[in-house]
Design a protein around this motif. Structure first.
Motif, PDB file in Angstrom:
ATOM      1  N   THR A  37      -9.520  -0.794   5.127  1.00  0.00           N
ATOM      2  CA  THR A  37      -9.508  -1.619   3.919  1.00  0.00           C
ATOM      3  C   THR A  37      -8.346  -2.607   3.988  1.00  0.00           C
ATOM      4  O   THR A  37      -7.240  -2.257   4.362  1.00  0.00           O
ATOM      5  CB  THR A  37      -9.359  -0.752   2.655  1.00  0.00           C
ATOM      6  OG1 THR A  37      -8.275   0.134   2.862  1.00  0.00           O
ATOM      7  CG2 THR A  37     -10.637  -0.005   2.355  1.00  0.00           C
ATOM      8  N   LYS A  45      -5.819  -0.133  -2.575  1.00  0.00           N
ATOM      9  CA  LYS A  45      -6.540   0.476  -3.701  1.00  0.00           C
ATOM     10  C   LYS A  45      -5.645   0.471  -4.925  1.00  0.00           C
ATOM     11  O   LYS A  45      -6.080   0.231  -6.032  1.00  0.00           O
ATOM     12  CB  LYS A  45      -6.950   1.901  -3.349  1.00  0.00           C
ATOM     13  CG  LYS A  45      -8.056   1.949  -2.295  1.00  0.00           C
ATOM     14  CD  LYS A  45      -8.610   3.362  -2.142  1.00  0.00           C
ATOM     15  CE  LYS A  45      -9.528   3.449  -0.942  1.00  0.00           C
ATOM     16  NZ  LYS A  45      -8.847   4.020   0.244  1.00  0.00           N
ATOM     17  N   GLU A  46      -4.355   0.784  -4.698  1.00  0.00           N
ATOM     18  CA  GLU A  46      -3.409   0.646  -5.798  1.00  0.00           C
ATOM     19  C   GLU A  46      -2.138  -0.039  -5.284  1.00  0.00           C
ATOM     20  O   GLU A  46      -1.619   0.320  -4.241  1.00  0.00           O
ATOM     21  CB  GLU A  46      -3.077   2.016  -6.408  1.00  0.00           C
ATOM     22  CG  GLU A  46      -2.726   3.072  -5.376  1.00  0.00           C
ATOM     23  CD  GLU A  46      -2.160   4.336  -6.013  1.00  0.00           C
ATOM     24  OE1 GLU A  46      -1.501   4.222  -7.057  1.00  0.00           O
ATOM     25  OE2 GLU A  46      -2.373   5.410  -5.451  1.00  0.00           O
ATOM     26  N   LYS A 104       0.842  -1.196   0.000  1.00  0.00           N
ATOM     27  CA  LYS A 104       0.000   0.000   0.000  1.00  0.00           C
ATOM     28  C   LYS A 104       0.875   1.244   0.000  1.00  0.00           C
ATOM     29  O   LYS A 104       2.001   1.219   0.511  1.00  0.00           O
ATOM     30  CB  LYS A 104      -0.882   0.031   1.254  1.00  0.00           C
ATOM     31  CG  LYS A 104      -2.031  -0.960   1.258  1.00  0.00           C
ATOM     32  CD  LYS A 104      -2.796  -0.822   2.567  1.00  0.00           C
ATOM     33  CE  LYS A 104      -3.885  -1.866   2.666  1.00  0.00           C
ATOM     34  NZ  LYS A 104      -4.478  -1.903   4.013  1.00  0.00           N
ATOM     35  N   GLU A 150      -2.196   5.735   2.026  1.00  0.00           N
ATOM     36  CA  GLU A 150      -3.327   4.829   2.212  1.00  0.00           C
ATOM     37  C   GLU A 150      -3.221   4.123   3.569  1.00  0.00           C
ATOM     38  O   GLU A 150      -4.222   3.926   4.255  1.00  0.00           O
ATOM     39  CB  GLU A 150      -3.388   3.800   1.079  1.00  0.00           C
ATOM     40  CG  GLU A 150      -4.702   3.022   1.082  1.00  0.00           C
ATOM     41  CD  GLU A 150      -4.739   1.924   0.022  1.00  0.00           C
ATOM     42  OE1 GLU A 150      -3.954   1.993  -0.931  1.00  0.00           O
ATOM     43  OE2 GLU A 150      -5.577   1.016   0.183  1.00  0.00           O
TER      44      GLU A 150
END
Lengths: 283, 322
Positions: A47, A51-52, A36, A40
């Motif tokens: 989470t 996310k990326e 991460k 983030e």
């Protein structure tokens, strides 16, 4: 009757998988989080999946000025290498002496060595060690810790090698003696080649112990931060002022420290498990 | 050994007569002592000398500076028993930690071992999987758990998302929750090893015992308490000893995970000693009183020894239950 059995099987499976999830979650979480971005990590902790995906943490860890993963890796490998080699050598020699040798005060020495399992002087115990090292003009450093390790008593490993050698038939020694081998020659020419699987077990356990070691490498490298091993370096980040902002480095470092252990476990878990079982039975 | 071998052995023994035999034993003595030389030196220098050292300085004020050194007699020991509440708090923490952890861990591990014993290949797979946390560095484990239970960590994130809590929990600010995490973390680390020990023990129980019990109509629960448990009692005794000694000596994990937070509420004895006296772990610029640390170390070693010895005496019955 049959459906009842099927239901109980399903419940068993769910239970086992739940425990497996419990055992694996922290590891998987660490690996996934290390990919991460730092923002983030800080902003959305709820989470699980990134996310990326990014390998920036690893690049940053590799290039960082105050967190030199390359150097730490070098010292981890050097320390582990010396520790594993010394452990294999000293415990096979001592195991052989205690299994086959007849020497003065043999039982006493074995009893004294066994007592080291229960004697621990915590906290202040390193000061006398430093004092002894000082007498031979050594200061605390990762190198002097290696020297300490070469001379350490590995009683569990002695028990493992000793019980292996005790199982070998005496006719082996006799035949070798006929061929002109001395007491020491028998160890290096006959016994050690036969003992390879046992030595693999001891080597793996020693690898795991030294690679993971925290307390002594931390104490021995206080005056030489550049000599920190991976475990010491990663953990040291936690106590610095910017700990919260360094989680990305800590996670990347953790994964780098985990990978070798996981690889060895993947291929050698039989040796790990048999070694620990042997150690416990004798302990 | 075949009779031929035996004959050869006897013959070869006979040829070592008189002087040559003596010479042989002398050279064997020398070789043996050379083989264990490093460990004898290590034992004397790294085990015996530190014990003598600790005994000596326990009666001094000592901070490694010779000019400050003062002989204080029994003062260090008197202070421990009259004016060192944090140390005894650490003992309370240690006992609480050990009791709760063992009471949760061993039944869980035994239960898993019994369930796995009925599965062949799958059993080995799960055993290897459960053992995985045990090969990871304890320091790293402390780090991972302190990250997961961070104020802004994933556990709080999950709990918030699921609506179980309304605000983030400060896990390490309350002694109860901090201790719960320490126990959970330590249990995660070691339960797989106990599964292995119990699995080996359960596998050694003869199958005929279960068969005859089944013929007499015994159920699974009865068989567990009447056959499995008594048969593995000797192993249980050893596993319990290892668990007691292991949890009483917990050190690295506490230092990395909580470092005693809140306010020393999770310090175990060893982590308390390390935190206060070990180089690199004590905070502050001035050198602590190592003499006092020596007396604390001695008292702790004696108490630990008594617990281990007392347990061995009390549990001896488990060895010959059958």
């Amino acid at each position: 009757m049959k459906t009842k059995k099927r239901i109980s099987n399903i419940i068993t499976m769910i239970f086992l998988l739940a425990v497996a999830l419990f055992a694996l979650f922290p590891i998987i979480y660490t690996v996934v989080s290390s990919f991460k971005t730092n923002s983030e990590l800080l902003s959305s902790p709820e989470t699980f999946w990134p996310k990326e995906f990014t390998v920036d943490n690893y690049i940053q860890a590799w290039q960082s000025e105050n967190f030199k993963v390359g150097m730490m890796l070098f010292y981890s490998i050097a320390y582990t290498g010396v520790y594993v080699f010394a452990t294999i050598m000293t415990s096979s020699m001592a195991g052989y002496a205690f299994a086959r040798g007849k020497f003065f005060l043999k039982k006493l020495w074995l009893a004294l060595f066994s007592a080291t399992m229960f004697i621990h002087i915590v906290g202040v115990g390193v000061y006398p060690t430093f004092e002894v090292l000082g007498k031979i003009n050594l200061t605390s450093s990762i190198w002097s810790l290696m020297l300490v390790r070469v001379f350490s008593v590995n009683i569990v490993n002695i028990y493992i090698t000793r019980s292996f050698i005790q199982q070998l038939p005496y006719s082996l020694d006799e035949a070798a003696k006929m061929d002109g081998l001395g007491f020491g020659g028998i160890l290096f020419r006959i016994i050690i080649p036969l003992m390879k699987p046992t030595l693999a077990t001891i080597g793996l356990l020693a690898f795991q112990a030294s690679w993971n070691e925290y307390m002594l490498p931390t104490i021995f490298t206080i005056n030489h931060p550049e000599q920190r091993t991976l475990i010491v370096g990663i953990t040291a980040l936690k106590s610095t002022g910017e700990a919260a902002a360094s989680w990305n480095l800590m996670l990347a470092g953790t994964v780098i420290a985990l990978v070798p252990v996981l690889i060895f476990y993947l291929f050698g878990n039989r040796y790990f498990i048999s070694g620990l079982a042997a150690g416990a039975v004798k302990g | 050994m075949s009779s031929n071998d035996m004959h050869m052995t006897l013959k070869s023994r006979k040829t070592f007569g008189g002087n040559s035999l003596k010479k042989d034993t002398i050279s064997e003595n020398i070789t043996c002592y050379l083989l264990i030389a490093t460990q004898i030196i290590g034992f004397l220098v790294l085990t015996i000398y530190p014990i003598i050292w600790t005994f000596r300085w326990a009666f001094y004020y000592y901070n490694l500076t010779p000019s400050d050194t003062v002989f204080t007699g029994l003062d260090n020991f008197i202070k421990i028993f009259t004016n060192e509440p944090m140390y005894w708090q650490a003992w309370k923490n240690t006992i609480l930690f050990a009791v709760v952890k063992i009471c949760l861990e061993l039944p869980l591990a035994l239960c898993i071992a019994v369930v796995l014993s009925k599965l062949k290949q799958v059993g080995n797979f799960f055993r290897a999987l459960y053992f995985l946390p045990h090969i990871i560095s304890v320091a790293i484990i402390g780090l991972i758990f302190s990250n997961m239970f961070d104020y802004f960590g994933i556990i709080n994130g999950f709990l918030m998302k699921l609506g179980i809590v309304e605000t983030n929990i400060n896990w390490f600010e309350n002694r109860g929750t901090a201790m719960a995490i320490v126990i959970l973390c330590s249990l995660w680390n070691t339960f797989g090893m106990n599964v292995l020990y119990f699995s080996a023990a359960v596998a050694n129980v003869p199958e005929e015992l279960y068969e005859s019990a089944r013929l007499e109509g015994a159920g699974a629960v009865t068989m567990f308490f009447k056959i499995t448990l008594p048969m593995i009692a000797p192993v249980l005794q050893t596993v319990l000893l290892l668990s007691i000694v292991g949890s009483l000596q917990t050190n690295d994990l506490i230092l990395v995970l909580t470092n005693g937070a809140p306010a020393g509420g999770t310090f175990t004895v060893n982590s308390y000693l390390t935190h206060n006296f070990a180089p690199g772990f004590f905070t502050g610029e001035i050198m602590p009183n190592i003499g006092y640390g020596s007396s604390l170390s001695l008292i702790s070693a004696v108490i630990l020894g008594f617990i281990a010895f007392g347990y061995s005496k009390l549990s001896a019955r488990l060895q010959n239950i059958y």
